[in-house]
Design a protein around this motif. Structure first.
Motif, short mmCIF file in Angstrom:
data_model
loop_
_atom_site.label_atom_id
_atom_site.label_comp_id
_atom_site.label_asym_id
_atom_site.label_seq_id
_atom_site.Cartn_x
_atom_site.Cartn_y
_atom_site.Cartn_z
N MET A 220 58.46 51.69 -87.91
CA MET A 220 57.00 51.74 -87.98
C MET A 220 56.57 53.15 -88.35
O MET A 220 57.00 54.12 -87.72
N ILE A 221 55.72 53.25 -89.39
CA ILE A 221 55.26 54.56 -89.87
C ILE A 221 53.75 54.61 -89.71
O ILE A 221 53.03 53.74 -90.21
N GLY A 222 53.28 55.61 -88.98
CA GLY A 222 51.83 55.70 -88.78
C GLY A 222 51.45 56.96 -88.03
O GLY A 222 52.30 57.66 -87.48
N PRO A 223 50.16 57.27 -87.99
CA PRO A 223 49.69 58.50 -87.34
C PRO A 223 49.83 58.45 -85.82
O PRO A 223 50.02 57.37 -85.25
N PRO A 224 49.72 59.60 -85.15
CA PRO A 224 49.82 59.62 -83.68
C PRO A 224 48.72 58.76 -83.06
O PRO A 224 47.59 58.74 -83.54
N GLY A 225 49.05 58.07 -81.99
CA GLY A 225 48.05 57.29 -81.27
C GLY A 225 47.73 55.94 -81.86
O GLY A 225 46.82 55.25 -81.39
N ALA A 226 48.46 55.52 -82.89
CA ALA A 226 48.16 54.23 -83.54
C ALA A 226 48.75 53.05 -82.76
O ALA A 226 48.44 51.91 -83.05
N GLY A 227 49.64 53.33 -81.80
CA GLY A 227 50.19 52.26 -80.97
C GLY A 227 51.62 51.89 -81.27
O GLY A 227 52.08 50.82 -80.86
N LYS A 228 52.38 52.76 -81.95
CA LYS A 228 53.76 52.43 -82.34
C LYS A 228 54.65 52.23 -81.11
O LYS A 228 55.36 51.23 -80.99
N THR A 229 54.61 53.19 -80.20
CA THR A 229 55.46 53.11 -79.00
C THR A 229 55.05 51.94 -78.11
O THR A 229 55.90 51.21 -77.58
N MET A 230 53.74 51.74 -77.95
CA MET A 230 53.24 50.65 -77.12
C MET A 230 53.73 49.29 -77.64
O MET A 230 54.16 48.43 -76.87
N LEU A 231 53.69 49.11 -78.96
CA LEU A 231 54.13 47.85 -79.55
C LEU A 231 55.64 47.67 -79.41
O LEU A 231 56.11 46.57 -79.10
N ALA A 232 56.39 48.75 -79.61
CA ALA A 232 57.85 48.67 -79.51
C ALA A 232 58.29 48.28 -78.10
O ALA A 232 59.21 47.48 -77.92
N LYS A 233 57.60 48.83 -77.09
CA LYS A 233 57.97 48.53 -75.70
C LYS A 233 57.75 47.06 -75.34
O LYS A 233 58.36 46.55 -74.40
N ARG A 234 56.89 46.39 -76.10
CA ARG A 234 56.61 44.99 -75.83
C ARG A 234 57.53 44.03 -76.59
O ARG A 234 57.48 42.82 -76.37
N LEU A 235 58.37 44.57 -77.45
CA LEU A 235 59.25 43.71 -78.25
C LEU A 235 60.20 42.86 -77.40
O LEU A 235 60.36 41.67 -77.68
N PRO A 236 60.86 43.41 -76.36
CA PRO A 236 61.76 42.55 -75.57
C PRO A 236 61.09 41.32 -74.99
O PRO A 236 61.75 40.29 -74.78
N SER A 237 59.77 41.38 -74.77
CA SER A 237 59.07 40.25 -74.14
C SER A 237 58.93 39.05 -75.09
O SER A 237 58.59 37.95 -74.64
#
Length: 513
Positions: A220-237
């Motif tokens: 995922m490529i995007g500016p800071p605060g766009a939600g990259k980490t938040m989305l990745a953490k939800r992938l296992p669910s």
């Protein structure tokens, strides 16, 4: 008198049976033979202190402890308890009513005779059952992990004295039995993070759904605060639940690495590992003089998330290339070679440039000419080739953030993912080593990912304009097959190919132009 029992040594994710023999004869000194490391040799002091605490004595004679086979190196402090029990039996301080040769015994002793937890319990328990031993005596804190293995008496003890009384017949200890399947299935879907908490970013959710459905790697490529980490953490669910076989594999790796903690049982949820960018090569892929699993093996059957990918050392990223293809990592040392499984999904995130605002719809990038390209070049082409989905993440608008409309939940997405995976299970039923589209070898891609003449024309245009490699071509076909599976389609249609091609944004020549 010769006293004998069994212990175990763990190499990779498998255990080897170790015979522990102790004899007390005329003479002086304490001898330990059989290639023990420093921690094993130091057991003499811990054993002696524990014996004195319970008013036994260390024989002031020649005590020989043999750890066989003698050509295998023994390491760690888990041999304390079997050595102590054998010393007591050999010096005739205790008379055993139960036969110690029917049991595998492991445990580290404190100076007051209490037992500390040990590592690698699950593979040891599996080996004990395979060797036909009656039971496995170990520290109480590890007992639940060992009880995963059935047809084996798991004897939990808190102190050395409890172990002595058990073998003397003065104490009955009920073997621990747990309903592993019930505990496993009840905790499979307990995820704290859910996609319903994420407002907007529908295109990113779609990309992660495709990644989950086919086991594909994504960046995922995007500016800071766009939600990259938040989305990745939800992938296992949204990933399919672990099968019992996968759970056992995963638990073995975490057990060997000592990551399970006390009172642990089967790992029921897919692992999510997010190492810091300062990590070393050995910590990522595994290693050390006595090889231990690294982060890529701890992420086996789960997700490895590399946040701020260009900040990782280039050598660290390059050593990951081979495990990404082979889904295992081999670590060779002068005296041994071990193999750890590493079948993981790689999810990475990065800013588009050092300042983070290249291609931002509102903020202006302040990076100088050529800086953006230099930043992107920190990630090698061969590594990017191994990543199937390149996803551009844009900031969420105020209207989307303030919206009260509830997004689609992880459970709803997971149902579609499981349905797509079931199609793949049926497709690869004759190839047990393959169970997702991402794992297809090149020769199978041509056979399974057939496209029509219109599709071939579209692919030819994309290859020429984007300058794609042969590996990237295969990735597009695999992703389009997954998109077709999500659509419940037997054939790859033109719209499936078009969507797969748009996930190769980093291959565009003018992306960082």
């Amino acid at each position: 008198m010769l006293a004998k029992t069994f212990g175990s040594a763990v190499y990779g994710v498998n255990a080897t049976l170790i015979t522990i023999e102790v004899t007390v004869t005329q003479g002086l000194r304490f001898f330990m033979v059989g290639l023990p490391d420093s921690a094993v040799k130091e057991s003499e002091q811990r054993v002696e202190a524990s014996l004195k605490f319970f008013e036994y004595r260390m024989p002031r004679q020649k005590v020989v402890v043999n750890l066989a086979p003698a050509d295998i190196r023994k390491e760690g402090s888990a041999y304390d308890l079997p050595i102590a029990l054998c010393v007591l039996q050999s010096s005739e301080q205790i008379v055993t009513k139960r036969n110690m040769e029917e049991y595998l015994i492991m445990g580290e002793l404190s100076l007051d005779g209490k037992l500390r937890p040990i590592k690698g319990v699950l593979p040891i328990a599996i080996e004990a059952r395979r060797q036909g031993l009656k039971g496995f005596m170990l520290p109480a804190e590890n007992a639940q992990e060992a009880a995963i293995v059935n047809n084996l008496d798991v004897i939990p003890v808190e102190t050395m004295q409890e172990a002595v009384e058990f073998f003397e017949g003065k104490r009955d200890i009920t073997p621990l039995v747990i309903d592993t399947r019930d505990m496993f299935f009840n905790s499979q879907n307990d995820y704290d993070a859910d996609f319903s908490h994420v407002q907007g970013q529908e295109n990113i959710k779609r990309a992660l759904e495709i990644a989950a459905a086919g086991g594909h790697n994504a960046i995922m490529i995007g500016p800071p605060g766009a939600g990259k980490t938040m989305l990745a953490k939800r992938l296992p669910s949204i990933l399919p639940p672990l099968s019992l076989v996968e759970a056992l594999e995963t638990t073995k790796i975490h057990s060997v690495a000592g990551k399970l903690g006390s009172r642990a049982t089967l790992v029921a949820r897919r692992p999510f590992r997010a190492p810091h960018h300062s990590i070393s090569d050995a910590a990522l892929v595994g290693g050390g003089s006595f090889p231990q699993p690294g982060e890529i093996s701890l992420a086996h059957n789960g997700v490895l998330f590399l946040d701020e990918l260009p900040e990782f050392k280039r050598t660290v990223l390059e050593v990951m290339r081979q495990p990404l293809e082979e889904r295992k990592v081999s670590i060779s040392r002068a005296k041994m070679a071990v193999e750890f499984p590493s079948n993981f999904m790689l999810i990475a995130s990065m800013n588009p440039c050092p300042c983070g605002y290249y291609n931002h719809p509102e903020k202006e990038c302040v990076c100088g000419p050529g800086v953006v390209q230099k930043y992107l070049n920190k990630i090698s082409g061969p590594l990017l080739d191994r990543i199937d989905l390149h996803v551009e993440v844009t900031p969420v608008s105020f209207d989307q953030i303030a919206s009260t409309r509830r997004s689609e939940s992880s459970e709803q997405i997971r149902e579609r993912v499981i349905k797509a995976r079931n199609r793949q299970t049926e497709r690869f039923k004759d190839r047990k080593e393959i169970y997702s589209n991402a794992m297809m070898p090149p020769e199978m891609v041509k056979e399974i990912c057939e496209v029509g003449e219109v599709g071939k024309a579209l692919l030819r245009t994309a290859m020429e304009r984007l300058g794609l490699s042969a590996r990237a071509y295969d990735r597009i076909l695999k992703v389009s097959r997954t998109i077709a599976d999500l659509s419940d389609s037997d054939e790859i249609k033109i719209e499936h190919l078009a969507e797969a091609i748009q996930y190769r944004s980093l291959d565009r020549e003018n992306w960082a132009g």
